[in-house]
Scaffold this motif. Sequence first.
Motif, mmCIF file in Angstrom:
data_model
loop_
_atom_site.group_PDB
_atom_site.id
_atom_site.type_symbol
_atom_site.label_atom_id
_atom_site.label_comp_id
_atom_site.label_asym_id
_atom_site.label_seq_id
_atom_site.Cartn_x
_atom_site.Cartn_y
_atom_site.Cartn_z
ATOM 1 N N THR A 294 34.550 0.550 -23.394
ATOM 2 C CA THR A 294 34.419 -0.702 -24.052
ATOM 3 C C THR A 294 33.759 -1.789 -23.377
ATOM 4 O O THR A 294 34.358 -2.030 -22.232
ATOM 5 N N SER A 295 32.554 -2.423 -23.708
ATOM 6 C CA SER A 295 31.781 -3.326 -22.890
ATOM 7 C C SER A 295 32.385 -4.960 -23.301
ATOM 8 O O SER A 295 32.954 -4.750 -24.440
ATOM 9 N N VAL A 296 32.232 -5.657 -22.534
ATOM 10 C CA VAL A 296 32.599 -6.862 -22.812
ATOM 11 C C VAL A 296 31.404 -7.936 -22.782
ATOM 12 O O VAL A 296 31.544 -8.927 -23.154
ATOM 13 N N TRP A 297 30.156 -6.967 -23.074
ATOM 14 C CA TRP A 297 28.835 -7.716 -23.176
ATOM 15 C C TRP A 297 28.455 -8.960 -22.587
ATOM 16 O O TRP A 297 28.368 -10.135 -23.190
ATOM 17 N N ALA A 298 28.697 -9.192 -21.246
ATOM 18 C CA ALA A 298 28.151 -10.099 -20.441
ATOM 19 C C ALA A 298 26.676 -10.380 -20.985
ATOM 20 O O ALA A 298 26.317 -11.576 -20.982
ATOM 21 N N GLN A 299 25.947 -9.184 -21.229
ATOM 22 C CA GLN A 299 24.605 -9.523 -21.641
ATOM 23 C C GLN A 299 24.394 -8.377 -22.790
ATOM 24 O O GLN A 299 24.967 -7.527 -22.605
ATOM 25 N N TYR A 300 23.669 -8.848 -23.933
ATOM 26 C CA TYR A 300 23.082 -7.888 -24.885
ATOM 27 C C TYR A 300 21.753 -7.640 -24.460
ATOM 28 O O TYR A 300 21.048 -8.680 -24.858
#
Length: 384
Positions: A294-300
Motif C-alpha cells: 500500500t503506497s502513501v502516495w507522496a507523489q503520483y
Amino acid sequence: MNQHALPETAPLPFIDLAAQRRRLGQAVDEAVARVMAHCQFVMGPEVSALERDLAAFCGAKHALTCASGTDALLLVLMAQEIGPGDAVLCPTFTFCATAEVVALLGATPILVDVDEETFNVDPRSLRQGLATARKLGLKVRGIIPVDLFGLAADHDAIAEIAGDEGLFVLDDAAQSFGAVYKGRRLGTGVTATATSFFPAKPLGCYGDGGAVLTDDDGLIEKLRSLRVHGQGKDKYDTVRIGVTGRLDTIQAAVLIEKLRIFPDEIAARNRIAARYSEALGSVVKVPRVPDGYTSVWAQYTIRLAPEKRDSFAAALKAQGIPTAIYYPKPLHRQTAYQRFPVAEGGLPVSERLAGEVISLPMHPYLDAPSQDRVIAAVRQALKA
Ligand SMILES: Cc1ncc(COP(=O)(O)O)c(C=O)c1O
C-alpha cells in the motif's frame, strides 16, 4: 474538449497544507499552547509520547525522533560507525540526502540503478554495485534502499542480498511513513528505518523533523546517545562523538495530532490515486503498485516521452494545474556526486526516468471537482 469541462482555472495547490490545517483546527492550536504553558521546549513530555505513538503505529519496538530525515539517516550510520574505506549502496534516483549522509562520514556511496516499474532500487544493480566495490577495494557495510514516492522497495530481495553479504539495511522511508509492504508497515524487518516529517511529506510537521524506527535494543540506546552529543550516563559523561539532533517539543505536539488523522489521510490518498489511475491508465503510463503493497502516495508520478514533457507541463500550468519533476537529474549527474562510483552495468533506467517522470497534484484534500480538473487537463494535454 470544450471550455465547460474546465470551468475553473484558478491555480490548484500541489499540496494543500492549509486545508489540513483547517481540518485540524483547535486541536493543533491547543497542543502547541500546552507546550507554551509547560515550557519544556526540548525533550518535553510530548517527545516521548510521540515516540510511543510512532512505534505503535508501525509495529516497531522503538522509535527515536530527531531533527530531520537527514539526521535520522546520519544517526544510524554514525551508530554503525561508518567511515573512510567503507561503502554503502544506494539508488541514484533519489533525493540527495540518501547518499549525502554516507559522504558526510567519509565513506563512499556506490550508486545503483532502480526498477523501471516501481522506481525503487533494483536488486540486480545492488549485486553489480557489490562487484564495483570489490574492484575498488572498498568494504561494503550496508544498503540504503529508498521507498520512493510513498511505495515500499522490494525488501525481501534486499534482505536476501544483505543476509548473503552480512550488510545492514537502513531503509530511507522519508517519503513513505505509513506505507505497507506485504502486510506490515515500514519500520520493521530491517536494521533501522529513517523517515522525515518535512511539511510536504505524507506525515509532516510545521518545520523540520524526522524519526528512526528499529527493533534493535542496542541500536536504540546508541541512537539516544548520539542524538545528544554522544551523552553517556549524564550530560558531562560524553562517551562518543554525537550531534544536536533532537526534535523540538512543539513539533512533537503537532505530530501527535496529525498522526490521529493520518490513517484517514492515507485512505484518501489511495482513493484519489485509484481515481487518477482509472481515468488516465488508458492514455498514459501510470504508477503500478505491486500486490501486497500500500503506497502513501507522496507523489503520483506518470511517465511521458521526454520531448513531450515540457509542453505537457506548460499546458497543465495554463489550466492552473501545477506539476513537479522528481528528479530531473539522478545523483550521479549532480556536481557533488559525480565523483562517486556507480554499479557495473551503469544506471540506464534512472537516466531514462529522469527524462520522463512528472508528478501530478496529490494530497488528501484534493476534492472530486479538483480531481476532475486534473484528469481533464491531462487528457487534453496528451491529445494536443
Ligand atoms: C528520499 C529522501 N531521503 C531523505 C530526505 C531528507 O529528509 P529531511 O528533509 O527531513 O532532512 C528526503 C527529504 O526530502 C527524501 O525525500
